[in-house]
Scaffold this motif. Structure first.
Motif, PDB file in Angstrom:
ATOM      1  N   VAL A   6      28.304  30.233  56.667  1.00 43.13           N
ATOM      2  CA  VAL A   6      29.768  30.222  56.834  1.00 43.13           C
ATOM      3  C   VAL A   6      30.251  28.796  57.043  1.00 43.13           C
ATOM      4  N   GLY A   7      29.525  28.033  57.881  1.00 45.62           N
ATOM      5  CA  GLY A   7      29.909  26.653  58.148  1.00 45.62           C
ATOM      6  C   GLY A   7      29.887  25.778  56.908  1.00 45.62           C
ATOM      7  N   ALA A   8      28.870  25.954  56.053  1.00 43.89           N
ATOM      8  CA  ALA A   8      28.798  25.170  54.810  1.00 43.89           C
ATOM      9  C   ALA A   8      29.990  25.468  53.912  1.00 43.89           C
ATOM     10  N   ARG A  34      38.703  26.348  69.919  1.00 46.71           N
ATOM     11  CA  ARG A  34      38.766  26.082  68.478  1.00 46.71           C
ATOM     12  C   ARG A  34      38.100  27.203  67.671  1.00 46.71           C
ATOM     13  N   LEU A  35      36.956  27.674  68.139  1.00 47.73           N
ATOM     14  CA  LEU A  35      36.269  28.743  67.412  1.00 47.73           C
ATOM     15  C   LEU A  35      37.092  30.030  67.431  1.00 47.73           C
ATOM     16  N   MET A  36      37.666  30.355  68.595  1.00 47.02           N
ATOM     17  CA  MET A  36      38.485  31.569  68.663  1.00 47.02           C
ATOM     18  C   MET A  36      39.738  31.457  67.811  1.00 47.02           C
ATOM     19  N   THR A  37      40.274  30.249  67.674  1.00 42.15           N
ATOM     20  CA  THR A  37      41.427  30.052  66.801  1.00 42.15           C
ATOM     21  C   THR A  37      41.053  30.329  65.348  1.00 42.15           C
ATOM     22  N   MET A  38      39.846  29.955  64.959  1.00 49.07           N
ATOM     23  CA  MET A  38      39.363  30.274  63.612  1.00 49.07           C
ATOM     24  C   MET A  38      39.312  31.791  63.401  1.00 49.07           C
ATOM     25  N   VAL A  39      38.845  32.499  64.414  1.00 47.08           N
ATOM     26  CA  VAL A  39      38.784  33.959  64.335  1.00 47.08           C
ATOM     27  C   VAL A  39      40.191  34.547  64.322  1.00 47.08           C
ATOM     28  N   GLU A  40      41.043  34.060  65.206  1.00 47.27           N
ATOM     29  CA  GLU A  40      42.401  34.589  65.337  1.00 47.27           C
ATOM     30  C   GLU A  40      43.190  34.443  64.046  1.00 47.27           C
ATOM     31  N   ASN A  41      42.987  33.343  63.348  1.00 46.19           N
ATOM     32  CA  ASN A  41      43.723  33.087  62.109  1.00 46.19           C
ATOM     33  C   ASN A  41      42.982  33.569  60.864  1.00 46.19           C
ATOM     34  N   ARG A  42      41.956  34.397  61.091  1.00 46.92           N
ATOM     35  CA  ARG A  42      41.226  35.077  60.030  1.00 46.92           C
ATOM     36  C   ARG A  42      40.548  34.121  59.048  1.00 46.92           C
ATOM     37  N   ARG A  43      40.196  32.967  59.545  1.00 47.21           N
ATOM     38  CA  ARG A  43      39.365  32.067  58.746  1.00 47.21           C
ATOM     39  C   ARG A  43      37.911  32.506  58.792  1.00 47.21           C
ATOM     40  N   VAL A  44      37.555  33.221  59.843  1.00 52.59           N
ATOM     41  CA  VAL A  44      36.184  33.689  60.034  1.00 52.59           C
ATOM     42  C   VAL A  44      36.232  35.105  60.605  1.00 52.59           C
ATOM     43  N   ASP A  45      35.369  35.972  60.096  1.00 50.82           N
ATOM     44  CA  ASP A  45      35.201  37.310  60.657  1.00 50.82           C
ATOM     45  C   ASP A  45      33.706  37.587  60.754  1.00 50.82           C
ATOM     46  N   LEU A  46      33.192  37.587  61.979  1.00 55.48           N
ATOM     47  CA  LEU A  46      31.755  37.751  62.196  1.00 55.48           C
ATOM     48  C   LEU A  46      31.403  39.122  62.765  1.00 55.48           C
ATOM     49  N   ASP A  69      36.636  41.947  72.318  1.00 54.44           N
ATOM     50  CA  ASP A  69      35.377  41.359  72.758  1.00 54.44           C
ATOM     51  C   ASP A  69      34.433  41.129  71.586  1.00 54.44           C
ATOM     52  N   GLU A  70      34.331  42.119  70.710  1.00 59.95           N
ATOM     53  CA  GLU A  70      33.387  42.046  69.593  1.00 59.95           C
ATOM     54  C   GLU A  70      33.751  40.949  68.608  1.00 59.95           C
ATOM     55  N   GLU A  71      35.032  40.606  68.529  1.00 58.53           N
ATOM     56  CA  GLU A  71      35.452  39.544  67.615  1.00 58.53           C
ATOM     57  C   GLU A  71      35.084  38.156  68.135  1.00 58.53           C
ATOM     58  N   VAL A  72      34.885  38.014  69.451  1.00 61.11           N
ATOM     59  CA  VAL A  72      34.636  36.685  70.010  1.00 61.11           C
ATOM     60  C   VAL A  72      33.258  36.533  70.646  1.00 61.11           C
ATOM     61  N   VAL A  73      32.474  37.626  70.741  1.00 57.25           N
ATOM     62  CA  VAL A  73      31.215  37.565  71.488  1.00 57.25           C
ATOM     63  C   VAL A  73      30.195  36.623  70.854  1.00 57.25           C
ATOM     64  N   LEU A  74      30.347  36.299  69.573  1.00 59.23           N
ATOM     65  CA  LEU A  74      29.409  35.384  68.926  1.00 59.23           C
ATOM     66  C   LEU A  74      29.840  33.926  69.040  1.00 59.23           C
ATOM     67  N   CYS A  75      31.033  33.684  69.564  1.00 55.38           N
ATOM     68  CA  CYS A  75      31.497  32.297  69.703  1.00 55.38           C
ATOM     69  C   CYS A  75      30.691  31.486  70.723  1.00 55.38           C
ATOM     70  N   PRO A  76      30.284  32.047  71.865  1.00 58.38           N
ATOM     71  CA  PRO A  76      29.573  31.225  72.849  1.00 58.38           C
ATOM     72  C   PRO A  76      28.304  30.564  72.340  1.00 58.38           C
ATOM     73  N   ASP A  77      27.623  31.172  71.368  1.00 58.77           N
ATOM     74  CA  ASP A  77      26.361  30.590  70.909  1.00 58.77           C
ATOM     75  C   ASP A  77      26.202  30.633  69.401  1.00 58.77           C
ATOM     76  N   ILE A  78      26.054  31.807  68.811  1.00 57.41           N
ATOM     77  CA  ILE A  78      25.631  31.928  67.424  1.00 57.41           C
ATOM     78  C   ILE A  78      26.592  31.240  66.457  1.00 57.41           C
ATOM     79  N   PHE A  79      27.882  31.491  66.598  1.00 55.74           N
ATOM     80  CA  PHE A  79      28.852  30.843  65.714  1.00 55.74           C
ATOM     81  C   PHE A  79      28.898  29.348  65.973  1.00 55.74           C
TER      82      PHE A  79
END
Length: 372
Positions: free
Chosen positions: A187-189, A305-317, A145-155
């Motif tokens: 992170v996006g830049a 798409r955002l969760m795939t970025m997290v899953e593949n360790r492109r992003v860790d928030l 949960d903690e790895e994806v909870v920022l995907c709905p808005d902040i990320f």
């Protein structure tokens, strides 16, 4: 169970945990049992009376949960007990705006933002999800949960600042304000290929986090006007793209002053009152500059798409989730977050208090930081 626990907006500066009716889905809708949610700066604007919503509304718009009940028409797409997230923005996919690719404006001006704005939100044990086929995004089994909870808005929001700014490989970019959204914009830049990323803030701890997240240079506004240094770093031109992530007149002005002729100001902040563009920074309206605004992109494909970025360790928030509270302790959690104390960045809220030892947990991320 016909009722549930929820945090209700009672009027300016007042929220309360109450028993409210548990939602039931109609055709095309779903109910999820909320397992984790969080507090957003927009929620602070609402409670302070700076953004109007009706008293009696359940607040919150960043849900992670488990499907509890499905309305007719969804049985072949989803299953009871499936873990899902839902974007803060819930487009229908069929209206004029959605069909013209502006999903966040579904139904009209900022109409895609429903949770905690026009319908009951995620600070509750259960959440009714409209247009569920377009908005329920299954969570990969290996993500918490903690790895994806920022995907709905902040990320999604922070990344959209870089996307809307159309950052190109090799661009110089300045991000004004390094709270949670600004850090995600940083992170996006980096993901978009910026060669120079300048993080601007008034807090050294936030700037330290910005460097961890990809900023090459950080500037503290307490040490003086950041724009001359930004100009020096860019051979006197200014940055190609500036991202404003706070929603204040001074950060908007500085972002506009920092961009070169032909540059872009990508605005993510929530403004109140009159916003003024300074004459000189705007080149009298003749500088071929762009000012673009963006509301958090939503929908299940964006979330996938955002969760795939997290899953593949492109992003860790996960470092942004600095504090954890039970939903029952919303008063303490909201007070901490809204006053930006104890290095808070994002607060995780759990309707199930047993998930937080002692009802409250502080996460050690090494470097303290405060939100915008």
């Amino acid at each position: 169970m016909k009722t549930m626990k929820a945090v209700v907006f009672k009027g300016k500066d007042r929220i309360a945990v109450e028993e409210v009716p548990k939602p039931r889905p109609r055709a095309g809708e779903a109910v999820i049992r909320v397992t984790t949610t969080t507090i957003c700066g927009t929620d602070v604007h609402i409670v302070r009376g700076e953004y109007p919503v009706k008293p009696g509304l359940v607040l919150g718009h960043e849900p992670v949960g488990v499907i509890e009940e499905l309305g007719p028409g969804l049985e072949e797409l989803y299953s009871i007990g499936q873990r899902v997230i839902v974007g803060a923005i819930t487009p229908c996919g069929q209206c004029f705006y959605c069909l013209n690719g502006v999903h966040s404006q579904c139904g009209g001006g900022i109409g895609g933002w429903r949770f905690g704005n026009t319908i009951n939100g995620a600070w509750a044990e259960y959440l009714l999800v409209p247009d569920a086929r377009a908005n329920l995004a299954p969570i990969p089994k290996n993500l918490t949960d903690e790895e994806v909870v920022l995907c709905p808005d902040i990320f999604s929001t922070g990344l959209s600042g870089a996307e809307s700014g159309n950052i190109k490989v090799g661009d110089a970019v300045a991000i004004f304000a390094q709270g949670p959204i600004g850090l995600c914009a940083t992170v996006g830049a980096k993901l978009k290929g910026a060669s120079l990323i300048v993080g601007v803030d008034s807090n050294d701890e936030r700037l330290a986090v910005a460097r961890r997240f990809g900023a090459n240079v950080t500037l503290n506004t307490k040490n003086g006007d950041p724009v001359p240094e930004i100009k020096r770093l860019t051979e006197g031109r200014g940055v190609d793209v500036a991202i404003e992530a706070l929603g204040r007149q001074e950060t908007f002005e500085n972002a506009l002053r920092a961009i070169r002729p032909g540059g872009t100001l990508s605005s993510l902040g929530v403004y109140s009152g009159k916003l003024v563009a300074p004459y000189e920074a705007f080149y009298a309206g003749l500088g071929d500059q762009k000012i673009v605004t963006t509301l958090c992109p939503g929908g299940k494909e964006r979330m996938r798409r955002l969760m795939t970025m997290v899953e593949n360790r492109r992003v860790d928030l996960t470092a942004l989730v600095t504090h954890k509270f039970a939903l029952d302790q919303i008063q303490e959690a909201f007070d901490l977050f809204s006053h930006q104390r104890n290095g808070v960045l994002k607060v995780a809220l759990y309707p199930d208090a047993t998930r937080v030892q002692g009802g409250r947990e502080v996460v050690d991320v090494g470097v303290a930081a405060e939100p915008r």
